[in-house]
Design a protein around this motif. Structure first.
Motif, PDB file in Angstrom:
ATOM      1  N   PRO A  65       0.946  -1.158   0.064  1.00 29.59           N
ATOM      2  CA  PRO A  65      -0.070   0.086   0.093  1.00 29.59           C
ATOM      3  C   PRO A  65       0.960   1.279  -0.062  1.00 29.59           C
ATOM      4  CG  PRO A  65      -0.822  -1.595   1.333  1.00 29.59           C
ATOM      5  CD  PRO A  65       0.599  -2.182   1.282  1.00 29.59           C
ATOM      6  N   SER A 115     -10.716 -15.286   1.979  1.00 35.68           N
ATOM      7  CA  SER A 115     -10.299 -13.927   1.632  1.00 35.68           C
ATOM      8  C   SER A 115      -9.801 -13.953   0.146  1.00 35.68           C
ATOM      9  CB  SER A 115      -9.250 -13.498   2.552  1.00 35.68           C
ATOM     10  OG  SER A 115      -8.828 -12.313   2.250  1.00 35.68           O
ATOM     11  N   ASN A 123      -3.630  -8.005  -2.359  1.00 30.13           N
ATOM     12  CA  ASN A 123      -4.619  -8.109  -3.306  1.00 30.13           C
ATOM     13  C   ASN A 123      -5.169  -6.689  -3.662  1.00 30.13           C
ATOM     14  OD1 ASN A 123      -4.134 -10.733  -3.351  1.00 30.13           O
ATOM     15  ND2 ASN A 123      -5.553 -11.143  -1.677  1.00 30.13           N
ATOM     16  N   ASP A 124      -5.177  -6.121  -2.654  1.00 31.78           N
ATOM     17  CA  ASP A 124      -6.121  -4.776  -3.039  1.00 31.78           C
ATOM     18  C   ASP A 124      -5.212  -3.660  -3.778  1.00 31.78           C
ATOM     19  OD1 ASP A 124      -7.887  -5.647  -1.179  1.00 31.78           O
ATOM     20  OD2 ASP A 124      -6.947  -5.154   0.636  1.00 31.78           O
ATOM     21  N   CYS A 166      -3.230  -7.653   1.991  1.00 32.40           N
ATOM     22  CA  CYS A 166      -3.257  -6.344   1.600  1.00 32.40           C
ATOM     23  C   CYS A 166      -2.462  -6.198   0.076  1.00 32.40           C
ATOM     24  CB  CYS A 166      -2.145  -5.558   2.333  1.00 32.40           C
ATOM     25  SG  CYS A 166      -0.610  -6.141   2.841  1.00 32.40           S
ATOM     26  N   HIS A 204     -11.718 -11.909  -3.588  1.00 26.20           N
ATOM     27  CA  HIS A 204     -11.001 -11.130  -4.747  1.00 26.20           C
ATOM     28  C   HIS A 204     -11.214 -11.852  -6.118  1.00 26.20           C
ATOM     29  CE1 HIS A 204      -9.440  -8.354  -1.660  1.00 26.20           C
ATOM     30  NE2 HIS A 204      -9.141  -9.273  -1.146  1.00 26.20           N
TER      31      HIS A 204
END
Length: 617
Positions: free
Chosen positions: A354, A429, A392-393, A390, A433
């Motif tokens: 991120p 999770s 994946n986002d 995180c 996605h």
């Protein structure tokens, strides 16, 4: 209190005093723990004049008794007449503060600090400061180490002349010839600096800090690192940059690995104390030094701080600093000889995504993740999987599917069952996605393999994962993608697989809904009631209890009740027991009572010892 009351207390008090003198240390310890009882009976006057002097004279005892005494005296102010008489407690605590045993001294110091908060400034100047000076000038190092912990307790509430004396005492303790005293002073440096006036921190204590950071004993130097953190938080930023940063850099290259480890351990605290501006210029070079340290313990501590360190950097320059200064050294640690270093790095690295954004993650981090997912150490693979959500986002599901899914599929069959378990916990999770279609294409087959895994924990986790997947994709997907595979287990020759079918049905029935449960799941459960393995049969009863709230009252009476009646007459005692218990459990779950017609129902008060056999493989 009347005269008769006093006379009635004389005997118990005499007994307690005798116990304090008893040769048995356990008897003395019990008496010490009842000191408040003696004090209440004696009254404040006799407690001050008789009990406290008696305790002072008999303070030499075994460590456990002395510890209890130090603890009791810290809360003894009400029994000696309140804050104005607290000074009478200082003498026995002063003696305890010189004890050989460290825990006794520490407890005495703790009690003295508590009593200092109750005293007036005049009492501190008249009684407490002389005690501190006496301890600081003691012949044995034990008293001087205790003095280090008392300076800050009284400094702010005494006059300027005594403050100067206390500062001089502290400087002398920091330069004491005994390493144990210097260690104690270094450990208390930050709290002393917090109460000393800013001009004296910069003018007097900084020189002391420099001396501690250059001490010949590494046990003192490593405590000086924590003192640097305290000083950095108190000094103006410019002064901290000029004074503290050079000391930290010096400690980061210290000859002792323990000092270097302390720098790595306190790096984030240093960073926050110094601020972002100082960090990006002066502290950033320290992290690569620690990441390249010769000792694995230091590298491990530094690797664990990479994420937090990067998060605290200036957002406007963070990505450049990470890519140009930090990542080159991080890449080398991916192949570090120490598995602990690689594991710490694997836990921290996904969190950089991120901060760096999609393109930098794809260019710089994805290759590292793939290398870590193939690491020989299971902990490394587990840490990557546990923190990769995180990623994946940031990079999107398609990129994850192309880059990481092959590695995930490979790990699904890993020889270490904890790795397989981690994949299962991560699967719901990841499925969210990927979407139902891509999940069915790439990962659905894995679920079937896990349902027949040779480790029960994996099979159990797989059943729980199916429930979460159905919550994400819906009952219609479950009917086509999950239910047929679960029901096929009922036809497996291995009884453990048939039991797994029952476990899965108990897990997924609620999320599948009443219609699917009654039409597809219930008939399979009822068919297994005639299984030739007793463990399967009594697990049928448990499953029927779980799904009973989803079926109609008519079904309970016409389908479930006859099967339970049949099981109540089973040849196996455990099956009969659980079948009989199922009638009560179903009534509790549904509010509908279905009594058994079977008269020989086993008594339910005592559960048979063998009844747990179906819960373990």
């Amino acid at each position: 209190m009347t005269a008769s009351d006093n006379s009635s207390l004389l005997y118990p008090i005499a007994v307690l005093f005798d116990e304090l003198k008893n040769e048995d240390s356990q008897v003395r310890l019990n008496a010490i723990k009842r000191l408040s009882t003696i004090a209440l009976a004696l009254g404040v006057e006799k407690t001050r004049c008789e009990l406290i002097p008696f305790l002072t004279d008999t303070v030499y005892d075994e460590d456990e008794v002395l510890f209890a005494l130090a603890e009791q005296l810290g809360s003894f102010a009400p029994y000696v007449g309140g804050p104005e008489h607290v000074h009478v407690l200082l003498r026995p605590l002063e003696q305890l503060a010189t004890a050989d045993e460290t825990v006794v001294r520490d407890k005495a110091v703790e009690s003295l600090r508590a009593l200092a908060t109750l005293q007036s400034s005049a009492d501190l100047e008249a009684h407490f400061v002389p005690l501190v000076k006496s301890l600081a000038g003691g012949e044995w190092f034990t008293s001087r180490t205790s003095a280090c912990g008392l300076l800050s307790a009284c400094y702010q509430r005494v006059n300027s002349s005594l403050r100067a004396d206390l500062r001089e005492l502290f400087r002398a303790l920091c330069q004491d010839e005994t390493p144990m005293v210097r260690r104690a002073a270094a450990a208390r440096f930050a709290e002393v600096a917090r109460v000393v006036e800013p001009e004296h921190v910069k003018g007097e204590l900084v020189a002391t800090l420099v001396a501690l950071s250059q001490d010949e004993q590494d046990s003192v130097r490593l405590l000086a690192v924590e003192a640097c953190v305290g000083a950095a938080a108190l000094l103006p930023k410019d002064d901290a940059k000029q004074i503290v940063v050079p000391l930290l850099r010096q400690c980061a290259e210290d000859s002792s690995w323990r000092v270097r480890y302390s720098v790595a351990d306190k790096l984030i605290e240093c960073q926050r104390a110094l601020g972002k501006e100082v960090s990006k210029v002066d502290l950033v070079p320290v992290l690569p030094v620690l990441l390249n340290d010769a000792e694995a313990e230091v590298r491990s501590a530094a690797a664990g701080k990479v994420l937090a360190f990067c998060q605290n950097l200036d957002p406007y320059q963070r990505d450049l600093i990470i890519v140009n200064t930090i990542l080159p050294h991080v890449k080398e640690l991916v192949g570090d000889p120490s598995a602990q270093v690689r594991a710490e790095l694997a836990a921290a690295l996904p969190g950089l995504s991120p901060l760096l954004g999609k393109q930098c993650t794809v260019d710089h981090l994805l290759p590292l993740f793939l290398a870590q997912l193939k690491d020989d150490a299971a902990d490394v693979r587990l840490n990557v999987l546990s923190h990769i959500g995180c990623v994946n986002d940031v990079i999107g599901v398609q990129q994850v599917a192309q880059s990481l899914l092959p590695a995930v599929v490979e790990l699904a069959e890993d020889a270490k069952w904890r790795v397989r378990l981690a994949i299962i916990e991560y699967l719901p999770s990841l499925a969210g996605h990927l979407g139902a279609q891509l999940f069915d294409e790439r990962l659905n087959a894995l679920c079937c393999n896990w349902l027949v895994d040779h480790v029960f924990a994996v099979r159990q986790a797989a059943a729980g994962a199916l429930k979460k997947l159905i919550l994400k994709f819906g009952p219609e997907w479950a009917q086509s993608a999950v239910v047929p595979k679960v029901l096929s287990l009922a036809r497996e020759p291995n009884y453990l697989h048939r039991m797994m079918c029952l476990l899965c049905i108990g897990e997924i029935a609620e999320v599948c809904g009443a219609e699917i449960t009654m039409r597809l799941l219930l008939p399979t459960v009822l068919s297994l009631a005639s299984d030739n393995v007793a463990n399967v049969r009594f697990n049928v009863t448990k499953t029927l209890v779980k799904i009973s709230p989803l079926v109609s009252p008519t079904c309970l009476q016409t389908q479930i009740k006859p099967v339970l009646d049949q099981l109540c007459m089973d040849n196996d005692f455990d099956v009969k027991y659980f079948a009989s218990e199922a009638f009560v459990a179903i009534a509790d779950a549904t509010g509908i009572r279905i009594d058994s017609y079977v008269s020989n129902r086993p008594h339910s008060a005592s559960k048979p010892a063998a009844s747990e056999r179906g819960r373990k493989d």
